[in-house]
Scaffold this motif. Structure first.
Motif, PDB file in Angstrom:
ATOM      1  N   HIS A 236       0.641  -1.310   0.131  1.00 32.59           N
ATOM      2  CA  HIS A 236      -0.052   0.238  -0.008  1.00 32.59           C
ATOM      3  C   HIS A 236       0.912   1.143   0.070  1.00 32.59           C
ATOM      4  N   LEU A 237       0.508   2.254  -0.871  1.00 35.08           N
ATOM      5  CA  LEU A 237       1.405   3.403  -0.956  1.00 35.08           C
ATOM      6  C   LEU A 237       0.323   4.623  -1.181  1.00 35.08           C
ATOM      7  N   MET A 238       0.753   5.661  -0.824  1.00 36.64           N
ATOM      8  CA  MET A 238      -0.028   6.938  -0.910  1.00 36.64           C
ATOM      9  C   MET A 238       0.791   7.900  -1.680  1.00 36.64           C
ATOM     10  N   ASP A 239       0.048   8.529  -2.615  1.00 33.72           N
ATOM     11  CA  ASP A 239       0.910   9.711  -3.422  1.00 33.72           C
ATOM     12  C   ASP A 239       0.445  10.913  -2.929  1.00 33.72           C
ATOM     13  N   THR A 240       1.156  12.100  -3.504  1.00 34.17           N
ATOM     14  CA  THR A 240       0.753  13.374  -2.955  1.00 34.17           C
ATOM     15  C   THR A 240      -0.867  13.693  -3.561  1.00 34.17           C
ATOM     16  N   TYR A 241      -1.343  14.652  -2.692  1.00 29.73           N
ATOM     17  CA  TYR A 241      -2.586  15.168  -2.975  1.00 29.73           C
ATOM     18  C   TYR A 241      -3.023  15.797  -4.246  1.00 29.73           C
ATOM     19  N   TYR A 242      -2.174  16.557  -4.366  1.00 26.11           N
ATOM     20  CA  TYR A 242      -2.253  17.549  -5.414  1.00 26.11           C
ATOM     21  C   TYR A 242      -2.255  17.004  -6.767  1.00 26.11           C
ATOM     22  N   ILE A 243      -3.243  16.872  -7.477  1.00 24.61           N
ATOM     23  CA  ILE A 243      -3.667  16.278  -8.903  1.00 24.61           C
ATOM     24  C   ILE A 243      -2.466  16.710  -9.838  1.00 24.61           C
ATOM     25  N   ASP A 245       0.482  17.611  -9.303  1.00 23.96           N
ATOM     26  CA  ASP A 245       1.851  16.875  -8.992  1.00 23.96           C
ATOM     27  C   ASP A 245       1.961  15.242  -9.299  1.00 23.96           C
ATOM     28  N   ASP A 252       2.026   6.434  -9.711  1.00 23.32           N
ATOM     29  CA  ASP A 252       3.216   5.828  -9.045  1.00 23.32           C
ATOM     30  C   ASP A 252       2.885   4.924  -7.720  1.00 23.32           C
ATOM     31  N   SER A 253       1.806   5.523  -7.121  1.00 24.74           N
ATOM     32  CA  SER A 253       1.342   4.934  -5.900  1.00 24.74           C
ATOM     33  C   SER A 253       0.920   3.439  -6.034  1.00 24.74           C
ATOM     34  N   ASP A 367      -8.399   5.216  -2.477  1.00 27.03           N
ATOM     35  CA  ASP A 367      -8.769   6.318  -1.517  1.00 27.03           C
ATOM     36  C   ASP A 367      -8.402   7.695  -1.898  1.00 27.03           C
ATOM     37  N   GLY A 368      -9.110   8.571  -1.769  1.00 31.57           N
ATOM     38  CA  GLY A 368      -8.651  10.121  -2.183  1.00 31.57           C
ATOM     39  C   GLY A 368      -8.945  10.416  -3.768  1.00 31.57           C
ATOM     40  N   GLN A 372      -5.447   8.478  -4.854  1.00 24.52           N
ATOM     41  CA  GLN A 372      -4.524   8.985  -4.391  1.00 24.52           C
ATOM     42  C   GLN A 372      -3.503   7.988  -3.636  1.00 24.52           C
ATOM     43  N   SER A 373      -4.533   7.063  -2.946  1.00 19.54           N
ATOM     44  CA  SER A 373      -3.753   5.980  -2.097  1.00 19.54           C
ATOM     45  C   SER A 373      -4.319   4.531  -2.603  1.00 19.54           C
TER      46      SER A 373
ATOM     47  N   LEU B  66      -4.956  12.687   3.595  1.00 20.26           N
ATOM     48  CA  LEU B  66      -4.666  13.016   2.138  1.00 20.26           C
ATOM     49  C   LEU B  66      -4.055  14.479   1.877  1.00 20.26           C
ATOM     50  N   ASN B  75       4.586  11.139   1.139  1.00 18.02           N
ATOM     51  CA  ASN B  75       4.294  10.704  -0.309  1.00 18.02           C
ATOM     52  C   ASN B  75       5.036   9.493  -0.544  1.00 18.02           C
ATOM     53  N   LYS B  77       4.678   6.612   0.386  1.00 21.16           N
ATOM     54  CA  LYS B  77       4.959   5.870   1.467  1.00 21.16           C
ATOM     55  C   LYS B  77       3.447   5.194   1.951  1.00 21.16           C
TER      56      LYS B  77
END
Lengths: 381, 415, 149
Positions: A236-243, A245, A252-253, A367-368, A372-373, B66, B75, B77
């Protein structure tokens, strides 16, 4: 490493308006799952819920739901994300050696009790995106879909055909809320435009419903079932919030989470080794982007995948043979339902949508805004 | 087979205060993360995964992690969000423990926060009760599980707490003056904790007794403030602790657990309203956790406690339910000074929740403060000077029904 | 059992005053003076617009605020036929275009409304420039929209 198995699963028949209240839905679901498995609540060591105070419309929403699942005077906690993340946490708890069995449940009344776009709007930050009201879950998905379609010449007709594939699968799934026996490319193309290229027909079916699974340590698994499904890899991974970016096409996530799960499960070539995928897509247009980020199909190949029926039941890697969230998307339960549906496939319990000889499946939850996640499981029979 | 896990660092964003108009939610969190990292030689990239949580209806942002991902280095992670009401911070920390104990990760950061100046927390708490209360008034009791809803007195959290306080006082043969006394002790303890919110050096029983009654026997001086603040903790596996050369000044997690009973202000069990001061679930969880931690007699083997008391009478009730003193003995122990920082069993040297309550952080602050005491790193004069081997940290939440318990110690449990 | 489904309608109305944060305040102040500003990371040199407080990649605080060119390239767009207001999907009076723009010198994409002669005239890859309100008040709407160069 200790192994963990899914030893029981059950979902509700999802509806757009449930005849009974949320607490009753989960009470009956869990009771009947215990009954099916021939166990009681006392066979469960730890209980993990997936819900969200915004979607439940009340603070500390588990206050009234924990007694319903049999967690009274027991160990209980709540993951505030999709249910697949609750399953991930249960998996960790069992791996720690402190627990042998876990009940995981995700649920919501997203068909009838609240407006999903409103709870989504509350995840947008109040400082920038919310006051500007340009980027929401719908427009973010539209920007992603637009970029994919432009880059790879994936047409509106192709997207409509992919949507119909999922709706046909959903028609054959007794649990899906959305049934469209007359689904067709023309009908999809005639449905209301929301944010180009996304039409109403591409949007998942937000529904009332719940899903519960029981996970068990290896040493206990055979006590519960002779058809355990093994969780062999997770990521599981989370990316940046900003679309703005994110690389909306590479994702990637999701790519990273899938890579981790494959590595753990010893999968070198997902295109050859994975027999089916159950993905948490909020929009039909996400399917090509997700499957390619996960290495299931070649980048940019969606046109051919659709044309050759590679993601259909009987194709090289059937994607959402259950119909996926297009058939039913009860928020908080959706990713957990993917786990249940994929397990049904591996246990040869998928009815009309059964894939022959399926042994390895990949399961996903998001999620997001704009996914995003991402959480990915690899499971095997 | 079980993997030992230790807390190696505890960081705060700064002092807890009622208003932080100068920052937004992610900016409130960020310094706590930097502070926790800064106390170690670790860099952000050394953190394998994050577990985060707050009570998001209080701030009006759904899943704010988020939005905040950059600010806690999240980010690309693994990030998991946990929320369980008052116990949120402890539930987040426990999930971080399982991230490591599972063997999936070695170094994990747990973060809890609340920024309560942007919303209205009492409105948030009313939101727990209102839908059920409305349906009760209109349609009679909910019969889906043969249990009704009873005892919905008062509004927000204070109404229900008053029932509990009355019951506790009767059981322990104590009076409102004992609540005043323990409240005063917490506020003066807080004055020795540079991070505490309500710091009142030399606060006396008389000072508290001057504050108005909200719902008898609870006064304004017995309630917690609404605070803004964040806490971050770093958890590592035994192997990593060795690799980092950390043996001293770390806190081993020896036992942990959580539990839930039924909702409502009086636990309604089998059609009977039980006593809200009974807190059987706390006893059940404590027993399980002590057994995991190898603690035979908590009265002897545990040297201090950080308990989660939203209301001052609970600072007397929890030490009893956790088995640290005999049932009903707390008022006497308080009177003879046993609960003071230099007493025989110090309770909340930090000043506790009645001095500082940033909800999503509070239950983790109990664990963090327990860790700092084990490490010998509590700042500003609230470090307990007696020799400490084991500390218990407790969390409480939901509708008088969720409990978390953790035992931290100087030496790991041999597996 | 009666067949009718009974529901209560329980609106939960909260009023929040959310601080926008230091970086966005810089951005809003820039808009007031008809400027678009971003933040540059001291390590990876990425330029974020609007400015962020932290570089997610390098974990560095971003306090180097720079002014950006007001022209850029449209990277992706969607034509909105609806608005989502209070969670309800409502038709717009006129369809409008939401685009992701790469401003000259910026590393991240800025979302904005794109106005051309018609939505059909908007193409991915076209050059666009910022159009301002005549009088700026120090809010996001000061930057009215982007138009083709």
């Amino acid at each position: 490493m200790e192994k963990v198995a899914l030893v029981g699963y059950k979902q509700t028949k999802h509806t757009f308006e449930s005849p009974v209240a949320r607490e009753r839905i989960i009470y009956e679901l869990v009771k009947s799952l215990y009954k099916d498995m021939g166990i009681t609540k006392d066979d469960i060591d730890t209980f993990i819920l997936a819900s969200n105070d915004f979607t439940d419309g009340r603070t500390i929403s588990e206050v009234f739901t924990v007694p319903r699942i049999g967690a009274y005077m027991k160990d209980e906690t709540k993951v505030e994300a999709d249910g697949l993340n609750a399953a991930l946490y249960a998996y960790m708890r069992i791996l720690s050696g402190l627990y042998n069995t876990a009940l995981v449940i995700g649920f919501s009344m997203s068909g009838s009790e609240f407006r999903v776009p409103l709870t989504q709007a509350y995840t947008m930050d109040p400082a920038y995106e919310r006051p500007r009201a340009l980027i929401n879950y719908y427009s973010a998905a539209a920007l992603q879909a637009g970029a994919y379609m432009k880059k790879y010449r994936f047409t509106e007709e192709d997207l409509a055909a992919l949507t119909v594939k999922n709706l046909e699968n959903a028609n054959n799934n007794p649990y899906s809320a959305r049934k469209e026996p007359d689904a067709s490319v023309d009908k999809v193309l005639g449905s209301k435009l929301l944010y180009t290229p996304i039409r109403q027909a591409h949007v998942s079916a937000y529904a009332d419903g719940a899903c519960a699974v029981v996970l068990s340590s290896k040493k206990m698994a055979r006590k519960f079932t002779d058809k355990p499904v093994w969780i062999d890899g997770v990521g599981h991974l989370m990316d940046t919030y900003y679309i703005g970016d994110r690389d909306l096409l590479k994702m990637d996530s999701l790519a990273g989470a899938a890579k981790k799960a494959y590595k753990m499960a010893g999968i070198k070539n997902p295109r050859k080794e994975i027999d089916l995928a159950e993905l948490h897509t909020n929009f039909a247009s996400e399917e090509p982007v997700f499957t390619e980020a996960m290495g299931l199909f070649k980048p940019g190949s969606a046109k051919d995948v659709v044309k050759n029926g590679e993601s259909r039941i009987g194709g090289s890697i059937p994607v959402n043979p259950s119909g996926g969230p297009l058939g039913a998307n009860p928020v908080n339960a959706t990713g957990l339902i993917r786990l249940a549906e994929a397990s049904a496939q591996l246990r040869k319990e998928a009815g009309k949508n059964q894939i022959k000889g399926a042994k390895t499946a990949v399961v996903h939850a998001q999620d997001g805004p704009g996914a995003q996640s991402n959480t990915v499981f690899v499971i095997r029979r | 087979m079980k993997r030992n896990v230790a807390i190696i660092s505890v960081g705060y964003n700064g002092r807890f205060v009622s208003k932080r108009p100068d920052v937004n939610i992610p900016e409130l969190i960020q310094p706590a993360v930097t502070n926790a990292l800064g106390k170690t030689r670790l860099k952000p990239e050394d953190i394998d995964a994050y577990v985060v949580g707050n009570m998001h209806t209080f701030e009006g942002v759904n899943q704010p992690h988020l939005w905040a991902s950059e600010h806690f280095n999240g980010n690309m992670k693994p990030v998991m969000r946990i929320a369980t009401g008052g116990t949120t911070g402890a539930s987040v920390y426990q999930a971080a423990y399982y991230h490591v104990a599972s063997g999936l990760y070695d170094v994990v950061m747990a973060i809890g926060w609340e920024k309560q100046d942007e919303g209205d927390s009492q409105v948030g708490l009313m939101g727990i009760l209102l839908p059920e209360a409305f349906s009760l008034f209109h349609f009679g009791p909910d019969t889906s599980t043969d249990r009704g809803i009873a005892g919905l007195g008062g509004g927000g959290s204070t109404g229900g707490a008053a029932f509990q306080a009355m019951s506790y006082l009767a059981k322990a043969n104590a009076g409102i003056e004992h609540i005043d006394r323990v409240a005063a002790m917490m506020r003066s303890n807080a004055a020795k904790n540079p991070y505490a919110h309500l710091q009142q050096p030399g606060c006396t029983e008389a000072d508290i007794a001057k504050t108005p009654i909200i719902s008898y026997p609870l006064r304004f001086g017995h309630t917690c403030p609404t605070s803004c603040g964040a806490i971050a903790m770093i958890l590592v596996s035994e192997e990593k602790a060795k690799k980092f050369g950390l043996t001293d000044r770390i806190a081993w997690i020896k036992g942990l657990g959580s539990g839930t009973s039924d909702a409502t202000t009086g636990n309604l069990i089998e059609g009977q309203i039980t006593d809200p001061a009974e807190q059987q679930i706390c006893k059940i969880v404590a027993k399980k956790v002590y057994s995991m931690a190898g603690i035979k007699d908590p009265k002897k083997d545990i040297q201090m406690a950080e308990v989660y008391s939203g209301f001052s009478h609970q600072d007397l009730m929890w030490p009893e339910r956790l088995g640290l003193v005999e049932e009903g003995a707390s008022p006497k122990m308080l009177d003879k000074g046993a609960f003071a920082i230099d007493g025989e069993i110090p309770i909340n040297p930090s000043g506790g929740v009645t001095s500082t309550n940033a909800i999503g952080a509070s239950a983790m602050v109990r664990v963090g403060e327990a860790a700092l005491q084990v490490m010998g790193l509590a700042e500003g004069g609230h470090q307990v000077q007696r020799k400490i081997e084991n500390v218990v940290a407790h969390g409480w939440g939901g509708l008088f029904q969720f409990v978390t318990v953790t035992v931290l110690g100087k030496t790991p449990v041999k597996s | 059992m009666a067949g009718e489904i009974v529901k209560t309608s329980v609106p939960i109305t909260f009023m929040y005053k959310n601080r926008v944060g230091r970086s966005l305040e810089t951005y809003i102040n820039g808009l007031k003076g008809k400027k678009i500003v971003g933040a540059k990371c001291p390590r990876c040199k990425k330029v974020y617009v609007p400015p962020r407080t932290v570089c997610g990649k390098c974990h560095k605080l971003l306090d180097n605020i720079i002014e950006l060119d007001q022209q850029g390239v449209l990277k992706s767009f969607t034509v909105a036929y609806v608005n989502i207001i209070n969670g309800e999907i409502k038709d717009t009076q006129e369809p409008y275009v939401i685009g992701l723009i790469k401003l000259k010198g910026a590393s991240s994409l800025l979302s904005a409304v794109i106005k051309a002669s018609s939505p059909g005239a908007v193409k991915t890859g076209m050059k666009v420039r910022a159009v301002w309100k005549d009088t700026t008040r120090g809010d996001y709407n000061d930057l009215a929209y982007f138009e083709p160069v």
